[in-house]
Structures are given as C-alpha cells and as structure tokens.
Design a protein around this motif. Sequence first.
Motif, PDB file in Angstrom:
ATOM      1  N   LEU A  20     -16.083  -0.824   0.879  1.00 24.03           N
ATOM      2  CA  LEU A  20     -16.617  -1.407   2.107  1.00 24.03           C
ATOM      3  C   LEU A  20     -17.857  -0.678   2.581  1.00 24.03           C
TER       4      LEU A  20
ATOM      5  N   ALA B 292      -8.728  -5.344   4.191  1.00 21.73           N
ATOM      6  CA  ALA B 292      -8.585  -3.972   4.690  1.00 21.73           C
ATOM      7  C   ALA B 292      -7.948  -3.935   6.071  1.00 21.73           C
TER       8      ALA B 292
ATOM      9  N   ILE C 286     -10.675   1.521  -0.079  1.00 18.27           N
ATOM     10  CA  ILE C 286     -11.323   0.782   1.008  1.00 18.27           C
ATOM     11  C   ILE C 286     -12.653   1.433   1.355  1.00 18.27           C
TER      12      ILE C 286
ATOM     13  N   ALA D 129     -12.847  -8.218   0.934  1.00 18.77           N
ATOM     14  CA  ALA D 129     -12.260  -6.874   0.976  1.00 18.77           C
ATOM     15  C   ALA D 129     -12.142  -6.388   2.421  1.00 18.77           C
TER      16      ALA D 129
ATOM     17  N   ALA E  24     -15.773  -0.433   7.385  1.00 21.33           N
ATOM     18  CA  ALA E  24     -14.694   0.559   7.360  1.00 21.33           C
ATOM     19  C   ALA E  24     -14.576   1.335   8.671  1.00 21.33           C
TER      20      ALA E  24
ATOM     21  N   LEU F 238      -6.619   3.745   0.988  1.00 20.44           N
ATOM     22  CA  LEU F 238      -7.677   4.100   1.941  1.00 20.44           C
ATOM     23  C   LEU F 238      -8.943   4.550   1.217  1.00 20.44           C
TER      24      LEU F 238
ATOM     25  N   PHE G  53      -8.859  -4.943  -4.231  1.00 21.21           N
ATOM     26  CA  PHE G  53     -10.129  -4.524  -3.633  1.00 21.21           C
ATOM     27  C   PHE G  53     -11.243  -4.451  -4.674  1.00 21.21           C
TER      28      PHE G  53
ATOM     29  N   GLN H 285      -5.236  -1.761  -4.759  1.00 23.11           N
ATOM     30  CA  GLN H 285      -6.513  -1.219  -5.229  1.00 23.11           C
ATOM     31  C   GLN H 285      -7.195  -2.189  -6.189  1.00 23.11           C
TER      32      GLN H 285
ATOM     33  N   SER I 147       0.813  -1.224   0.000  1.00 19.88           N
ATOM     34  CA  SER I 147       0.000   0.000   0.000  1.00 19.88           C
ATOM     35  C   SER I 147       0.840   1.264   0.000  1.00 19.88           C
TER      36      SER I 147
END
Length: 108
Positions: free
Chosen positions: A95, A68, A91, A64, A100, A88, A56, A53, A43
């Motif tokens: 999510l 995360a 995510i 996912a 999240a 981020l 995800f 990415q 990341s």
Amino acid sequence: CADACAEEDEFAIALTTQINTGGQALEDVVGLLHSPGLLRRLSFERVGCRTVQAAFDSVDGDVAAELALGLSGSVVEATYSRHANYVLQQIIKVLSPQQAQFIVEEIP
C-alpha cells in the motif's frame, strides 16, 4: 484443535489455490475476503496468513487498500501475533503510505 485447525488449513489452502489461478477465481476470493471478519480471522491463522499475503500480492493497490481495512481495529493485536504480523508487513509493502495510514493511527 486438531480437527478444527485441519479444516481451517484446508479452507485457506483452497483459497490460495483460487488466488493462484487468477481471473474469476481470484475475484471470487477477494469477494469472500470482504466478508466481515474473514480477512482478520485468516490473518491470525498459521496457513491463513499466507493466503491473505498471497491475496495482497495478487490484487491492485485500490483492492488491496479495501482488503487491508479488514484488519482495522486489530493492528496492535496483529503486531504481537506470530502470524498476523506478516500480513501487516505485506500491507505496508503493497500500500501507499496514505492507504496504510490506518495502521499508524492505531499504534499507541
């Protein structure tokens, strides 16, 4: 960094190729991304953040959410990273708010 960065980029590109292949290749990458520290490390990398990415984008919500958690404990640092901040954002995009929630809880 030249040699090490090139190796990191090649690794991330290979993972992205597997993600895009789908099926068992995608499942293999997801398994790798569950390795302690790997999702976090990727990341924060220039090419690796794109790989994460893509992962995800390619998995269902529950998978996912599990992935995360690889950024758990690093959210604040990720918000300031020129690479991880995109992870981020991804995510948050994929999510549910409940999944999240860890992000919100880490931000002071």
